[in-house]
Motif scaffolding. Structure first.
Motif: not given
Length: 715
Positions: A301-305, A329-337, A374-378
């Protein structure tokens, strides 16, 4: 309240005054079956408040995703906060959004057949789906923490004993199109199979003025299902299913002017790559049966904006105080269930006087999630972290049903769960915890007559506590006053929910009128409420679950249909809801201080909802429907007093079919009303002419007027 009722009455009268598609007959109504319980039950005799949405509703709305039909169910709300509305609330209880928090067990569960989706619920596509069941209220004995406040079950179509194949496709405005195919039939005397594949694509409903694009909030989704059904004998069956969902969706949803124009120079994405397997076996052993189900889900799952929403182009056109940030703001998830369930069912098919039926089962669930943030900000530099969160649930459950007479029966169920979690992150934060959770249900069911059914239910449900992941990870970087507030909130407690409910279902006038009603009263102890704080000195948004308050809710659900003639049917689905949170402490952005809010309505809890209309069959294979739907205003958070406005929408369709070919012309939100599905409150606008950096409400808008033409051909 008077204004609300006038709006509702006008919409109801308008919808009932117009004619349009295919009505259910009384015989067809009797065949609607609820499959989400231990045993399949007819809708009109199920002891729960249930909506069943089928292919008729999908067709009328041109629905491709779960979000396109949920508004037809009373007291069901949803939040976008992503490219799809995967955050569902029932009776005011449910998650609002997801950032760093794992959310394996949302208060409202979404499952596809026997597969629990959890945070992968973007995969709720409706291609080759037979029906969607919406169960309001706790389903604790059956699903435990996976359906704390309710459940949405998506049932895909099963393999057929005879060969069939379908080609389908469609086009619509905003560059949307879809195409797919289905093949189903026997592979031998005892084996049948089914394969269904679809791509669904569109540009979205927003213009990015900074980049000159109209597809930065678009969607591109591929759904594939495969099932094998093997019946080696009359007493044994095996079902193997494969489910794949791939989404390459954009996420550029907010506008500084609350319109459909974005100034983001780094539009985000909401991507998902999920592969899942389900294996199920059932064995008939005299008057009892044994069932076993195992599932495995692997989701990337990748979620960023674009966290600042602005661009150089904006500040070249307007005067921007202090310039502008360049942040994501970036969220990268690797999920198993993995889940495993074994269940023993005994007793007969009926519950006449003296009859006894029983269920006993074991359940296990393990979830692992690796998150890279990750939150890259100037302005604030680069902040990165990584974490691992693992949970395990083990449950033992049972249910007894007993016929007190030929018309009166009683049932009781208990589920005991053991929950354990373990959290570790790169900032040195570590937590582990365990909870014992108890769920139970006691229900009386009474057949008033052959056409009327009454039930009364008491249900207790528990949801585990856990780690406030983002707040724990950020704790060392917070300002001292925020550290002092969050010190006791780095974990949240388990929640207990107690629901009292009575329901009445009847069919009258020779089956022409079908009516289902439910009246409920729910209390929540240590209610898990989502909240946010802005620590300006540290440049941190702090999101967390607050479990320091109790909450109550009560209301009514009504669903009805009336066959006015053999080819014209009226329908009305209504929900009424009152909610209250005793007290919640939060940080007020405008006051710049911590405040206590008492007797506050729950977020995403509109006071009323409705879906009313008329459907009809016409000569020469034509049918159609006209529908009005709407809801009351509601809060969208606790850290401010902003509300989502009430709205009324109108939908319609016209269908022609000759049995092999179906052509469907559909439209939603025909009046092109702007309405919000989610909201945020903070200072985002740097323009001097617009009150630079003042706190404002910003809304993620629902779909505008959309329309399309779909064609399906059965070979």
């Amino acid at each position: 309240m008077e204004t609300k009722m006038k709006t509702l009455s006008r919409s109801t009268l308008l919808a009932i005054a117009v004619a349009a598609p295919g009505a259910y007959s009384a015989e067809e109504l009797e065949e609607i079956v609820v499959t989400a319980d231990f045993r399949q039950t007819q809708l009109m005799t199920s002891a729960a408040s249930v909506s069943v949405l089928g292919e008729l509703q999908f067709e009328e709305r041109g629905a491709q995703h779960l979000e396109d039909v949920l508004s037809a169910a009373p007291n069901v709300s949803w939040s976008t906060g992503a490219s799809r509305s995967r955050f569902i609330q029932m009776r005011g209880v449910g998650d609002l959004e997801q950032y760093a928090e794992p959310k394996y067990y949302p208060s409202v569960g979404v499952i596809v057949d026997d597969l629990e989706l959890g945070s992968a619920a973007n995969a709720g596509m409706l291609f080759d789906v037979s029906q969607v069941e919406v169960l309001r209220g706790p389903q604790g004995t059956r699903f435990g923490a996976s359906a704390h406040a309710g459940l949405v079950k998506i049932s895909s179509k099963a393999p057929t004993d005879e060969f069939e194949a379908q080609l389908s496709g469609g086009v619509g405005n905003y560059g949307s199109y879809r195409y797919g195919g289905v093949v189903s039939g026997p592979l031998g005397e005892q084996v049948s199979g089914r394969i269904a594949v679809q791509q669904n694509k569109g540009d979205g409903y927003l213009e990015n003025r900074a980049l000159g694009r109209d597809d930065s909030n678009g969607y591109d989704e591929v759904t594939a299902r495969g099932r094998l059904l093997w019946r080696p004998s009359d007493t044994a069956s095996y079902d193997l299913a494969v489910f794949s969902f791939n989404a390459d969706n954009g996420y550029d949803a907010y506008s500084l002017d609350n319109d459909r124009n974005s100034w983001a120079d780094q539009p985000g994405a909401d991507e998902q790559d999920t592969l899942a397997f389900t294996a199920k076996g059932a064995w008939q052993l005299g008057n009892s049966s044994l069932q076993a189900t195992a599932t495995h889900l692997d989701a990337d799952l990748y979620y960023g904006y674009d966290a600042d929403w602005v661009s150089p182009e904006l500040c070249a056109r307007f005067t921007c105080s202090g310039g502008f940030d360049t942040a994501q703001e970036i969220f990268e998830r690797d999920r198993t269930q993995d889940t495993l369930e074994v269940r023993w069912l005994g007793g007969g098919e009926t519950l006449d006087r003296g009859d006894l039926r029983y269920v006993a089962g074991l359940y296990a669930n393990r979830n692992d999630e690796d998150l890279d943030y990750a939150y890259p900000s100037a302005w604030f530099g680069l902040y990165e972290s990584s974490s691992r969160y693992q949970t395990e649930r083990y449950a033992l459950y049972g249910e007894l049903e007993y016929g007190l007479s030929d018309r009166l029966s009683v049932s009781g169920g208990v589920r005991v769960e053991r929950f354990e979690d373990d959290y570790r992150d790169s900032n040195g934060v570590a937590h582990d915890n365990s909870d014992d959770l108890y769920n139970g249900e006691l229900s009386l069911q009474y057949d008033l007559s052959d056409n009327s059914f009454l039930y009364a239910t008491l249900a207790l449900a528990s949801k585990p506590g856990g780690v406030n992941v983002a707040a724990s990870s950020q704790f060392a970087f917070m300002s001292p006053e925020f550290q002092g507030f969050m010190q006791g909130n780095l974990r949240f407690d388990s929640e207990s929910l107690f629901n009292r409910e009575v329901g009445y279902k009847t069919r009258q006038f020779d089956g022409r009128l079908a009516l289902r009603t439910a009246l409920f009263y729910t209390t929540r102890d240590a209610a898990q409420l989502e909240s946010w704080m802005w620590d300006e000195s540290a440049g941190l948004w702090i999101g967390y679950l607050d479990s320091g308050s109790d909450a109550t809710a009560y209301g009514l659900e009504l669903e009805s249909s009336f066959d006015l003639t053999a080819s014209v049917q009226l329908f009305a689905n209504l929900g009424w809801l009152e909610t209250e949170v005793d007290e919640i402490n939060t940080y007020d952005l405008d006051a710049g201080d911590f405040v206590s809010k008492r007797d506050r309505e729950q977020s995403k809890s509109p006071g009323y909802q409705y879906s009313v209309g008329v459907r009809a069959r016409f000569p020469a294979g034509f049918s159609g429907a006209i529908e009005a739907e709407g809801r009351d205003e509601s809060y969208f958070g606790y850290y401010h007093d902003g509300k989502l406005d009430s709205y009324d929408l109108f939908n319609a369709n016209l269908t022609w079919s000759n049995g092999d070919i179906t052509v469907n012309l559909w439209g939603r939100n025909l009046s092109d009303e702007d309405y919000a599905t989610h909201g945020l409150y903070f200072g985002a606008d740097p323009r001097d002419d617009f009150g630079a950096w003042s706190n404002q409400s910003y809304y993620q808008l629902g779909a505008p007027r959309t329309y399309g033409l779909d064609v399906s051909w059965w070979l």
